[in-house]
Write a protein that holds these residues in place. Structure first.
Motif, PDB file in Angstrom:
ATOM      1  N   TRP A  12       0.775  -1.112  -0.032  1.00  0.00           N
ATOM      2  CA  TRP A  12      -0.044  -0.190   0.144  1.00  0.00           C
ATOM      3  C   TRP A  12       0.892   1.201  -0.015  1.00  0.00           C
ATOM      4  CZ3 TRP A  12      -4.848  -0.111  -1.362  1.00  0.00           C
ATOM      5  CH2 TRP A  12      -5.536  -1.038  -1.281  1.00  0.00           C
ATOM      6  N   GLN A  13       1.743   1.217   0.812  1.00  0.00           N
ATOM      7  CA  GLN A  13       2.791   2.527   0.685  1.00  0.00           C
ATOM      8  C   GLN A  13       3.211   2.655  -0.626  1.00  0.00           C
ATOM      9  OE1 GLN A  13       5.767   0.870   3.804  1.00  0.00           O
ATOM     10  NE2 GLN A  13       4.654   2.399   5.309  1.00  0.00           N
ATOM     11  N   THR A  18       2.712   6.238  -6.041  1.00  0.00           N
ATOM     12  CA  THR A  18       2.411   6.419  -7.312  1.00  0.00           C
ATOM     13  C   THR A  18       1.293   7.448  -7.732  1.00  0.00           C
ATOM     14  OG1 THR A  18       1.113   4.532  -7.533  1.00  0.00           O
ATOM     15  CG2 THR A  18       3.337   4.140  -7.711  1.00  0.00           C
ATOM     16  N   LEU A  19       0.482   7.887  -6.548  1.00  0.00           N
ATOM     17  CA  LEU A  19      -0.936   8.589  -6.817  1.00  0.00           C
ATOM     18  C   LEU A  19      -0.458  10.098  -7.343  1.00  0.00           C
ATOM     19  CD1 LEU A  19      -2.529   7.923  -3.438  1.00  0.00           C
ATOM     20  CD2 LEU A  19      -3.318   7.004  -5.763  1.00  0.00           C
ATOM     21  N   ASN A  20      -1.426  10.351  -8.501  1.00  0.00           N
ATOM     22  CA  ASN A  20      -1.482  11.673  -8.859  1.00  0.00           C
ATOM     23  C   ASN A  20      -2.833  12.458  -8.792  1.00  0.00           C
ATOM     24  OD1 ASN A  20      -1.004  13.919 -10.611  1.00  0.00           O
ATOM     25  ND2 ASN A  20      -1.483  13.055 -12.354  1.00  0.00           N
ATOM     26  N   LEU A  21      -2.640  13.196  -7.477  1.00  0.00           N
ATOM     27  CA  LEU A  21      -3.709  13.595  -7.069  1.00  0.00           C
ATOM     28  C   LEU A  21      -4.366  14.814  -7.800  1.00  0.00           C
ATOM     29  CD1 LEU A  21      -2.528  13.996  -3.333  1.00  0.00           C
ATOM     30  CD2 LEU A  21      -3.862  11.912  -4.471  1.00  0.00           C
ATOM     31  N   GLU A  22      -5.705  14.835  -8.084  1.00  0.00           N
ATOM     32  CA  GLU A  22      -6.427  15.856  -8.789  1.00  0.00           C
ATOM     33  C   GLU A  22      -6.861  16.787  -7.677  1.00  0.00           C
ATOM     34  OE1 GLU A  22      -7.409  18.797 -10.451  1.00  0.00           O
ATOM     35  OE2 GLU A  22      -7.247  17.068 -11.936  1.00  0.00           O
ATOM     36  N   LEU A 106      -7.557   4.082  -1.022  1.00  0.00           N
ATOM     37  CA  LEU A 106      -6.166   4.485  -0.556  1.00  0.00           C
ATOM     38  C   LEU A 106      -6.260   6.077  -0.563  1.00  0.00           C
ATOM     39  CD1 LEU A 106      -3.217   4.106   0.053  1.00  0.00           C
ATOM     40  CD2 LEU A 106      -2.764   4.410  -2.254  1.00  0.00           C
ATOM     41  N   LEU A 107      -7.210   6.694  -1.325  1.00  0.00           N
ATOM     42  CA  LEU A 107      -7.403   8.403  -1.143  1.00  0.00           C
ATOM     43  C   LEU A 107      -8.187   8.455  -0.100  1.00  0.00           C
ATOM     44  CD1 LEU A 107      -8.141   9.174  -4.610  1.00  0.00           C
ATOM     45  CD2 LEU A 107      -6.319   9.808  -3.557  1.00  0.00           C
ATOM     46  N   ASP A 108      -9.104   7.833   0.542  1.00  0.00           N
ATOM     47  CA  ASP A 108      -9.781   8.073   1.548  1.00  0.00           C
ATOM     48  C   ASP A 108      -8.965   7.691   2.971  1.00  0.00           C
ATOM     49  OD1 ASP A 108     -12.109   8.889   0.538  1.00  0.00           O
ATOM     50  OD2 ASP A 108     -13.207   7.217   0.774  1.00  0.00           O
ATOM     51  N   THR A 109      -8.259   6.681   2.846  1.00  0.00           N
ATOM     52  CA  THR A 109      -7.509   6.335   3.937  1.00  0.00           C
ATOM     53  C   THR A 109      -6.171   7.333   4.221  1.00  0.00           C
ATOM     54  OG1 THR A 109      -7.678   3.660   4.083  1.00  0.00           O
ATOM     55  CG2 THR A 109      -5.578   4.521   4.788  1.00  0.00           C
ATOM     56  N   LEU A 110      -5.532   7.682   3.061  1.00  0.00           N
ATOM     57  CA  LEU A 110      -4.629   8.834   3.301  1.00  0.00           C
ATOM     58  C   LEU A 110      -5.419   9.919   3.928  1.00  0.00           C
ATOM     59  CD1 LEU A 110      -2.343   8.155   0.180  1.00  0.00           C
ATOM     60  CD2 LEU A 110      -1.995   7.473   2.508  1.00  0.00           C
ATOM     61  N   ASP A 111      -6.324  10.384   3.208  1.00  0.00           N
ATOM     62  CA  ASP A 111      -7.169  11.760   3.594  1.00  0.00           C
ATOM     63  C   ASP A 111      -7.920  11.795   5.042  1.00  0.00           C
ATOM     64  OD1 ASP A 111      -7.519  14.081   2.397  1.00  0.00           O
ATOM     65  OD2 ASP A 111      -9.143  13.527   1.239  1.00  0.00           O
ATOM     66  N   MET A 112      -8.252  10.851   5.663  1.00  0.00           N
ATOM     67  CA  MET A 112      -9.101  10.853   6.857  1.00  0.00           C
ATOM     68  C   MET A 112      -8.393   9.860   7.836  1.00  0.00           C
ATOM     69  SD  MET A 112     -11.289   8.328   7.073  1.00  0.00           S
ATOM     70  CE  MET A 112     -12.214   9.218   8.650  1.00  0.00           C
ATOM     71  N   GLY A 113      -7.675   8.975   7.643  1.00  0.00           N
ATOM     72  CA  GLY A 113      -6.957   8.243   8.364  1.00  0.00           C
ATOM     73  C   GLY A 113      -7.796   6.922   8.922  1.00  0.00           C
ATOM     74  N   LYS A 114      -8.745   6.367   7.791  1.00  0.00           N
ATOM     75  CA  LYS A 114      -9.378   5.131   8.342  1.00  0.00           C
ATOM     76  C   LYS A 114      -8.480   3.991   7.946  1.00  0.00           C
ATOM     77  CE  LYS A 114     -13.050   4.464   6.448  1.00  0.00           C
ATOM     78  NZ  LYS A 114     -14.679   4.987   6.215  1.00  0.00           N
ATOM     79  N   PRO A 115      -8.565   2.822   8.555  1.00  0.00           N
ATOM     80  CA  PRO A 115      -7.906   1.600   8.120  1.00  0.00           C
ATOM     81  C   PRO A 115      -8.205   1.226   6.550  1.00  0.00           C
ATOM     82  CG  PRO A 115      -8.726   1.481  10.281  1.00  0.00           C
ATOM     83  CD  PRO A 115      -9.452   2.515   9.647  1.00  0.00           C
ATOM     84  N   ILE A 116      -7.060   0.951   6.045  1.00  0.00           N
ATOM     85  CA  ILE A 116      -7.327   0.544   4.290  1.00  0.00           C
ATOM     86  C   ILE A 116      -8.486  -0.617   4.337  1.00  0.00           C
ATOM     87  CG2 ILE A 116      -5.432  -1.069   4.457  1.00  0.00           C
ATOM     88  CD1 ILE A 116      -6.493   1.345   1.676  1.00  0.00           C
TER      89      ILE A 116
END
Length: 499
Positions: A12-13, A18-22, A106-116
């Protein structure tokens, strides 16, 4: 092409790198900066590091988006197109979400901290919601009224117009789907205002909406703050319906804005302080204790239907609470990107401090602290499961929505007392009943003041049943056929016939 999901923390890391965020708003089929040029900072709550600077929309952006949405609706490109076409497009969107499920989780986990693992479940729920509402499009019929030979009465369902959806940060993508899927299925134009704390998956979804073929202006995304762009949408004369999930306080403000503007429909899913009732005749107490712990500690307790009030019959209370403590001890927070983490990080420092303040309040009110109570020493906003016993109805920790991993345990001696305790709340979103006595189950379920009652489970539902609350937990319903119906106007057509 869908591939197997990452299996480990390292996987996951690696994907995160590799994410390209809009980060721009999505208006009239294009990604654009806010008119003012303002941005807001998206923070990873597990590390405190900045993820991105995201467009922060305000009144000017709302005015443009509502005008575009109205024009798109009046054009009929979506609102009057064949139901079968809307169905095909929404099914295409569901498949695109499924194809990009790991990225969206992954976006939701990175953004608000919830488990993947939780985010993966949310994406699966999003796909299910889109598919269900799409399949409903050509299966909802109008009505023919019973009349005499001289008339024909038709009852038609038509799209309302422009729907503004304001969604929360705790389940960013899934709550979005619960609003936009039925609204789009009914033929409306939709303006989505994601939480300023978790806008990234909504903007990625907009890219998939483009690819699916939803016409420009029919779906738009305005990231920003509630008191700016959210307020502007709520006051807009071009918005016909406002769908909101969030706190009761904000819900009340939105109803006031609707009254100050055009009396737009307002559908609210607000706070909760849900009772989870365990009777002494309940069997398999270890499994029930596991469920009771998960009902409050899932998603760090940042859940509107969290079973935050545990009501236990006194004859088994001491033993049962010990079992809940044992279960909760295995639910400690960890790296949100670790698939083995049951809990992640609180969404931000403000929510982290709010929950800590409630824990201190519980101690000062005289509740018995059975587990937790201390902040984690690790980097980021992590809090362990916290359990208070001997909570009484007048204590604030037992009455107010904490929105964190804090469980309040009450005791009761009779069925009547259990019902009274359960209903002694401003809220009425969810409730649970654990018993082997079917007569008791039916009596208690009917008397609980709640939008949904879970019997011998917690939150065991799917897309076929409605979700929503009573009292100050709001009105209206998400999911099921009822959701699509609420985004429709009912029109009567009365024809005189020559006989």
């Amino acid at each position: 092409m869908v591939t197997d999901s990452p299996k480990t923390l390292a996987d996951w890391q690696a994907l995160a790198a590799t994410l390209n965020l809009e980060t721009r708003a999505f208006i009239d089929g294009e990604f654009v900066p806010a008119v003012s040029g303002s941005t807001l900072t998206s923070i990873n709550p597990a590390t405190g590091e900045t993820l991105a600077e995201v467009a922060s929309c305000d009144t000017a952006d709302a005015e443009r988006a509502t005008q575009v949405a109205r024009a798109a609706f009046e054009s009929g490109a979506w609102s009057r197109c064949d139901p079968g076409k809307r169905k095909r497009v929404l099914l295409r969107l569901a498949e695109l979400v499924n194809a990009h499920r790991d990225e969206l989780a992954l976006l939701d986990t990175l953004d608000m901290g919830k488990p993947i693992s939780s985010s993966q479940g949310d994406v699966a729920g999003t796909v299910a919601c889109l598919r269900y509402q799409a399949e409903c499009i050509d299966k909802l019929y109008g009505e023919v009224a019973p009349t005499g030979d001289g008339a024909l009465g038709l009852v038609l369902r038509e799209p309302m117009g422009v729907v503004a959806a304001i969604v929360p940060w705790n389940f960013p993508l899934m709550m979005t789907s619960w609003k936009i899927a039925p609204a789009l299925a009914a033929g409306n134009s939709v303006i989505l205002k994601p939480s300023e704390k978790s806008p990234l998956s909504a903007l990625r979804l907009a890219q998939l909406v483009q690819e699916a073929g939803i016409p420009p202006g029919v779906f738009q995304v305005l990231p920003g703050y509630g008191h700016t762009v959210g307020k502007a949408l709520a006051l807009s004369m071009e918005v016909d319906c406002l769908a909101f999930t969030g706190s009761t306080g904000v819900g009340k403000q939105l109803m006031q804005y609707a009254g100050q503007s055009n009396l737009k429909r307002v559908f609210l899913e607000c706070g909760g302080k849900s009772p989870n009732i365990v009777f002494a005749d309940c069997q398999q107490l270890d499994a029930v204790a596991q469920s009771a712990a998960a009902a409050i500690f899932h998603n760090q307790g940042e859940v509107c239907i969290a079973g935050s009030r545990l009501l236990v019959e006194n004859s088994i209370r001491e033993d049962f609470v010990a079992r809940v403590v044992k279960a909760a001890e295995q639910m400690q927070p960890g790296d949100p990107l670790d698939p083995n983490s049951f809990m992640g990080a609180m969404v931000d420092e403000a929510q982290y401090q709010r929950v800590l303040d409630y824990i201190r309040l519980g101690v000062s009110e005289g509740a018995a602290l059975k587990l937790g109570g201390e902040a984690s020493a690790s980097k980021g906003y992590f809090l362990p499961p916290t359990i208070f016993d001997n909570v009484t109805p007048e204590m604030r920790i037992g009455r107010e929505e904490i929105f964190g991993p804090v469980l309040s345990v009450f005791g009761f001696d009779s069925e009547e007392q259990a019902i009274a305790l359960a209903n002694d709340s401003d809220y009425g979103l969810a409730a649970g009943v654990w018993s082997q006595d079917i007569d008791r189950i039916m009596r208690v379920s009917r008397r609980l003041q709640s939008g949904q009652v879970y019997v011998n489970n917690w939150a065991g539902v799917d897309q076929t049943v409605p979700f929503g609350g009573v009292k100050q937990s709001g009105n209206g319903r998400d999911k099921s056929l009822h959701a699509q119906e609420k985004y429709c106007e009912v029109k009567t057509v009365w024809m005189s016939l020559s006989v």
